[in-house]
Design a protein around this motif. Structure first.
Motif, mmCIF file in Angstrom:
data_model
loop_
_atom_site.group_PDB
_atom_site.id
_atom_site.type_symbol
_atom_site.label_atom_id
_atom_site.label_comp_id
_atom_site.label_asym_id
_atom_site.label_seq_id
_atom_site.Cartn_x
_atom_site.Cartn_y
_atom_site.Cartn_z
ATOM 1 N N THR B 291 0.670 -1.223 -0.098
ATOM 2 C CA THR B 291 0.079 -0.043 0.046
ATOM 3 C C THR B 291 0.914 1.288 -0.010
ATOM 4 O OG1 THR B 291 -0.139 0.270 2.312
ATOM 5 C CG2 THR B 291 -1.748 -1.346 1.285
ATOM 6 N N LEU B 311 -5.353 6.161 0.724
ATOM 7 C CA LEU B 311 -4.728 5.525 -0.094
ATOM 8 C C LEU B 311 -4.414 5.917 -1.610
ATOM 9 C CD1 LEU B 311 -6.314 1.834 0.408
ATOM 10 C CD2 LEU B 311 -3.731 2.327 0.974
ATOM 11 N N THR B 314 -2.849 0.422 -4.233
ATOM 12 C CA THR B 314 -2.198 -0.887 -3.596
ATOM 13 C C THR B 314 -1.951 -1.742 -4.665
ATOM 14 O OG1 THR B 314 -4.377 -1.535 -3.949
ATOM 15 C CG2 THR B 314 -4.076 -0.323 -1.831
#
Lengths: 601, 394
Positions: B291, B311, B314
């Motif tokens: 990530t 995020l 990923t």
């Protein structure tokens, strides 16, 4: 059936970029050979490389129907010839198949060396020549000056040259009219035994080998069994046709006509440009003059960068060879590069084209070794061997003397660059044979060793003349020469793929330059690596690559993993482009550098 | 969450993991630093505290069974964090992922202002301080763009040693013009302070930093490779003699004082990344899920308040890549790595990721040492480790 008096066969002679293909396109368009929709640029150049480089590699013909001002309809066969010195023989056969030529000259550039050579050939073939001054609508166009130049340099009457701009469609009708009125109709006897010249051939996936022919005497029809006189082979003709430029079947080809046939011939290599084709049952007495079997003049090793690609490469070579019989190859193995092929080409351009087609059409990553010409090695036992791979050079004690091929070069160059060109020719061991002027341009003739020319002569000539010099050559003779085999040793081990034959006088400077280049190109490794150039046991140049002392990432934490891994991937890709030689990794670039190296910096 | 947005699938297996928390703010950006650091006039500490906790909660919901082995506050400058935030983060991690012994490190700048907060950090649960001293020379500190001077740094170090049982500090060497004698003196001064852990980095010019541009313009030059190698050798000798041998390429510690958190990276174990620009390697079958968080603080903050995660991307790291990572990171450790253990952990036979012929030749040339399946880098191999890894990795 076309009457001979209504046929005109012509070729177009032009220097690269002078507008040959564009003019051909316009002539096809004007006579309705293709609809506008089918028309694309450079119709005749069907290979991708031809279109991209703007050069013609394979000969092609187009049959045009033109209704002239005299009310008659004429068949005009346009023969598009290859435009490079590497294909000089193919050009000569094309010219032999025509009665006349259009000489296309850029009205701003003037005549170039290569044009000159082809014009002389056309004159030798008794061609009627119609000069066409192209690009007359450019601001820099000087039709009068170029007209004079044509008369001075070539010695033909240019007073009624056609003024044209193929790009803008100017002078196209005038060109067509000139072809009809000024070029002679072909001669030939329909009742005589079949006599036809093989102009070119290529492989077609659906038809097999297609043979392009010019009928001299007699008739060629479907169902005939023909004989190729030089190849000494017989074939049953299953299709006869013409190109419009699309292939169209016809019943018969008569004297003066240009067309194609197929005869279940498996390989292009079974056909020879310039061969005479006749009827098996009623053969002609003599073959046409001028036939020469094709012969490679430049050789080099081609190796797959990835050894696993060898089989793929072998298939690719076979496929290319189907269509280009002038390209030869045989398996070769090198201690440095593994398994590959020793290949022969008509010249450096041909070499580049094959290389490019292998990488483009077959997605192959190649390593090319230094190009070599054919040397004649006379041994002390009185025998002679032809050497085209320096790695095969016999031991020096067995060699009596070595001969190398020389060429006669013609270079046309504007006055201001003449000095640089002369210097280059001298540096390449050239011997001047002639120097004349035409306007502000010099025409200089030199005898040069071919191995100097294949080395980097083209590139250097272009660079010293800022692109203004043009160059053409033909073969002269083999002469004894003080050539030595120079070996390159990396970490004390000779690298066969880097060895070359050089003139003794140039060995030291070339050896030093190569060692220096290799020093830059071979990455440092965990130990120090000496690089040496040697003749026999004598080292003539030496460089040392120092050992790698420090290569470590100072900081490497959680966020760096991905980045570091990308770096590692890159490193691995680099590794795939290396060959282990002993304990040393040599990058592919190093082998190419030997090919591209400049002597002067 | 829409299809093209990065997401984490979750994993309920029990894993020991490191928890990295990134504080992205600095008073000033240092010219050598390519970490995710930003200078802002003001920071709303409540907002930031809420966002960090939210991301911990969201991650814990998907990975409920991680066991925190360490927490590391990195930056940026985490010693600019409100102690309440540090306290709240530590509490929240403990709530989700375990209450046992956890190594909790905070990176700190050695200024007097920050030294004033050391006690509060300790009370929040921090038990290890890592100080960015960088140099004991004022001119060097100025070159490195630091806001403190040597005297201030030594005073802050004193406070730290009285406050924490475990204190480490960083120094940057192989600076422009540095000679062996210079470093010998500076490093002996550092060792004389008897730290239990030292991070000693050679100055590296990272792309995009202020130094990168200056260096390319020729404003300064780095010591040549020969000198850099000699400086590295000297460092190994002196630290070993002082009882702080290298346990990693650039890290030195007394036995038992190694950074547990950083060992997690080098041993290829899972870690969670919280905060802007933080990276994580989460358990994902026999592979891992990598990530990477949004770098710009404001964008991360906005994303976390909307989705719970900040995020940026990923991606799955398959077992083979994991093995390669383990090789790449593991050889940085003087303990080396166990080939059989990597095979077993990721289920990939060695011939898929390790060039055994290269290994044998590097061992025989003395750059690596092998004992059974354990491979270690030797003193000769240490300074050329990247080259060795390039040869070993398939």
């Amino acid at each position: 059936m076309t009457l001979q008096k209504h046929i005109r066969n012509f070729s177009i002679i032009a220097h690269i970029d002078h507008g040959k293909s564009t003019l051909a396109d316009r002539l096809i368009q004007a006579t309705g050979g293709l609809t506008d929709r089918e028309m694309k640029q450079q119709v005749l150049d069907s290979m991708e490389i031809e279109r991209e480089r703007g050069i013609t590699i394979k000969a092609q013909t187009v049959r045009l129907q033109y209704k002239a001002k005299d009310g008659e309809t004429y068949i005009l066969n346009l023969m598009d010839t290859p435009g490079h010195v590497d294909f000089a023989y193919e050009v000569s056969r094309c010219l032999a198949a025509c009665e006349g030529s259009l000489l296309v000259v850029d009205a701003s550039q003037g005549v170039e060396a290569q044009t000159l050579a082809n014009v002389y050939q056309a004159i030798e073939n008794d061609h009627e020549i119609v000069p066409v001054l192209n690009k007359i609508d450019l601001p820099a166009a000087e039709p009068e000056r170029v007209r004079e130049q044509i008369e001075d340099v070539i010695g033909i009457d240019a007073s009624d040259a056609v003024l044209a701009s193929a790009k803008s469609g100017i002078g196209i009708d005038e060109t067509l009219e000139a072809i009809v009125t000024r070029l002679p109709a072909p001669e030939g006897d329909r009742e005589a035994p079949l006599k036809a010249m093989l102009i070119d051939s290529w492989y077609d996936t659906y038809l097999g080998v297609v043979v392009l022919v010019r009928i001299i005497d007699g008739e060629l029809r479907k169902g005939q069994t023909i004989k190729m006189m030089a190849a000494k082979s017989e074939h049953y003709v299953d299709r006869v046709g013409i190109f419009t430029p699309k292939g169209v079947a016809v019943d018969v080809l008569g004297p003066g006509e240009v067309g194609f046939f197929t005869a279940s011939i498996k390989e292009v290599a079974d056909t020879h440009v310039g061969d005479t084709i006749t009827d098996v049952r009623k053969p002609c007495e003599t073959a046409l003059p001028g036939f020469k079997p094709s012969r490679s003049v430049v050789f080099c090793g081609l190796f797959p960068a990835d050894a696993d690609e060898y089989d793929h490469m072998r298939d690719a070579m076979a496929k290319l060879r189907l269509n280009d019989a002038s390209f030869e190859y045989e398996p070769e193995s090198s201690a440095a590069l593994g398994f590959g092929f020793r290949c022969g080409f008509l010249g450096m351009l041909h070499l580049e084209i094959i290389q490019e087609r292998l990488s483009r059409e077959f997605d192959l990553d190649l390593i090319t070794t230094s190009p070599s010409v054919i040397y004649k090695i006379h041994l002390t036992d009185g025998t002679m061997i032809e050497l085209h791979n320096p790695a095969d050079m016999p031991d020096v004690v067995r060699v009596d003397y070595v001969e190398e091929p020389w060429i006669n070069a013609t270079i046309l160059v504007p006055d201001e660059h003449l000095g640089a060109v002369l210097k280059l020719c001298e540096e390449k061991r050239g011997i001047q044979t002639d120097l004349t002027y035409a306007g502000n341009r010099a025409m200089v003739k030199y005898r040069l060793p071919l191995n100097e020319v294949v080395y980097d002569f083209y590139d250097r000539l272009k660079s010293v003349s800022r692109g203004y010099a043009s160059f053409d050559y033909d073969f002269d003779v083999y002469e004894e020469s003080d050539l030595v085999k120079m070996s390159i040793l990396v970490n004390a081990e000779p690298v066969d793929a880097l060895s070359m034959l050089v003139h003794r006088s140039a060995a030291e400077s070339r050896g030093r330059a190569l060692c220096e280049r290799l020093k830059d190109l071979i990455p440092r490794q965990l130990f120090k690596i000496p690089i040496q150039a040697a003749i026999g046991g004598k080292v003539i140049a030496r460089e040392t690559i120092s050992a790698l002392r420090k290569d470590v990432t100072a900081k490497c934490y959680g966020g760096d993993v991905t980045r570091k891994k990308k770096l590692l991937e890159k490193q691995k890709k680099g590794k795939a482009r290396m060959r282990m030689y002993g304990k040393v990794e040599i990058p592919h670039d190093a082998f190419i550098a030997a090919l591209k190296m400049r002597e002067t910096k | 969450m829409s299809a093209d947005q990065p997401s984490v699938p979750g994993d309920s297996a029990l894993h020991s993991a490191g928890i990295y928390v990134h504080w992205p703010f600095c008073l000033k950006k240092c010219p050598y630093c390519d970490f995710n650091s930003h200078v802002r006039e003001s920071v709303d500490h409540d907002d930031w505290s809420r966002a960090l906790l939210a991301e911990i909660d969201a991650t814990a919901a998907l990975y409920p069974n991680l066991k925190a082995a360490s927490i590391f506050f990195g930056g940026g400058t985490p010693s600019l964090m409100a102690p309440e935030t540090v306290d709240a983060v530590i509490d929240r991690v403990r709530q989700h992922w375990g209450k046992g012994d956890i190594e909790i490190t905070l990176e700190a700048n050695p200024s007097s202002v920050e030294a004033g907060r050391f006690r509060a950090y300790r009370e929040a649960g921090v038990n290890r301080l890592s100080m960015g001293i960088q140099s004991l020379r004022d001119d060097a500190l100025q070159f490195l763009g630091r806001l403190h001077n040597a005297d201030e740094a030594l005073k802050a170090l004193e406070v730290a040693r009285h406050t924490f049982d475990r204190v480490s500090f960083d120094l940057i060497y192989a600076r422009p013009g540095m000679e062996l004698a210079d470093w010998r003196t500076e490093l002996s001064e550092a060792l004389a302070m008897a730290p239990s852990h030292l991070s000693l980095y050679q100055l590296t010019i990272e792309e995009g930093t202020a130094f990168w541009h200056q260096y390319r313009r020729g404003t300064f030059a780095l010591p040549d490779e020969e000198t850099a190698a000699a400086l590295y050798d000297l460092t190994q000798d002196m630290t070993a003699a002082a009882g702080l041998p290298a346990y990693e390429t650039s890290n030195h510690a007394a036995v038992g004082q190694e950074s547990q958190h950083n060992l997690i990276y080098w041993r290829g174990l899972p870690y969670v990344g919280i905060g802007p620009g933080a990276h994580g390697r989460l358990p994902n079958g026999s592979g891992a899920l990598a990530t990477a968080n949004i770098k710009r603080p404001e964008d991360w903050l906005k994303e976390v308040s909307e989705t719970g995660f900040g995020l940026a991307e990923t991606f799955a790291v398959d077992p083979l890549e994991r093995a390669t990572e383990a090789l790449m990171m593991g050889l940085r450790l003087m303990e080396g790595l166990d080939i059989a253990a990597i095979e077993a952990r990721f289920g990939v036979p060695r011939n898929e990721w390790l060039d055994e012929a290269a290994l044998a030749s590097l061992v025989s040339d003395g750059f690596l040492a092998a004992e059974g399946d354990r491979v270690k880098v030797t003193r000769a191999g240490q300074p050329v480790l990247n080259h060795l890894i390039g040869k070993l990795a398939l």
